[in-house]
Design a protein around this motif. Sequence first.
Motif, PDB file in Angstrom:
ATOM      1  N   CYS A   1       0.858  -1.190   0.000  1.00 11.14           N
ATOM      2  CA  CYS A   1       0.000   0.000   0.000  1.00 11.14           C
ATOM      3  C   CYS A   1       0.890   1.234   0.000  1.00 11.14           C
ATOM      4  O   CYS A   1       1.758   1.392   0.842  1.00 11.14           O
ATOM      5  CB  CYS A   1      -0.940   0.023   1.198  1.00 11.14           C
TER       6      CYS A   1
ATOM      7  N   CYS B   1      -0.100   3.549   3.462  1.00  9.37           N
ATOM      8  CA  CYS B   1       0.198   3.152   4.841  1.00  9.37           C
ATOM      9  C   CYS B   1       1.327   2.128   4.930  1.00  9.37           C
ATOM     10  O   CYS B   1       1.771   1.785   6.008  1.00  9.37           O
ATOM     11  CB  CYS B   1      -1.058   2.611   5.529  1.00  9.37           C
TER      12      CYS B   1
ATOM     13  N   CYS C   1      -4.561   0.089  -0.271  1.00  6.52           N
ATOM     14  CA  CYS C   1      -5.305  -0.954   0.426  1.00  6.52           C
ATOM     15  C   CYS C   1      -6.739  -0.484   0.685  1.00  6.52           C
ATOM     16  O   CYS C   1      -7.045   0.708   0.576  1.00  6.52           O
ATOM     17  CB  CYS C   1      -4.610  -1.347   1.719  1.00  6.52           C
TER      18      CYS C   1
ATOM     19  N   CYS D   1      -7.215   2.402   3.179  1.00  7.60           N
ATOM     20  CA  CYS D   1      -6.795   3.707   2.674  1.00  7.60           C
ATOM     21  C   CYS D   1      -7.731   4.204   1.579  1.00  7.60           C
ATOM     22  O   CYS D   1      -7.993   5.392   1.466  1.00  7.60           O
ATOM     23  CB  CYS D   1      -5.366   3.636   2.154  1.00  7.60           C
TER      24      CYS D   1
HETATM   25 ZN    ZN Z   1      -3.121   1.380   3.189  1.00 10.31          ZN
END
Ligand code: ZN
Length: 124
Positions: A76, A79, A113, A116
Amino acid sequence: MSKYTKKILEIVQASRDHMTAEQIFGTLWQTYPSVVRATVYNNLNRLCEEGKIRKISLEGMPERYDRIQRHDHLVCRKCGRLSDLDLGDMTRQLERKAGISILSYDLKLLYLCEECRNKSEQKG
Ligand SMILES: [Zn+2]
Ligand SMILES: [Zn+2]
């Protein structure tokens, strides 16, 4: 191989969480409370050099450790969440395209992801 080295190798090979050195230290500490951080760091470096485990480096994130068994990663971008992904062994195809024989390759697919993605949707 010392008991620490053995245990560290065991922790990394069993984990699917891509643990940081700190997390590995925390896990090892539960078995061997007298272990010091430097031991963990030294062992991790040596195990990497010996090709028994691998290190995953992502910009702006602490290094993480992973089993050596062939697999790829989904990362991701926001994050840094790291998940395993198996796209099969592409060594042959890559060698054909590159026109050289390669020792290994490291494939990271960047994405957002779900968490997010949801967050950015809420914002607007
Ligand atoms: Zn993420
Ligand atoms: Zn992995």
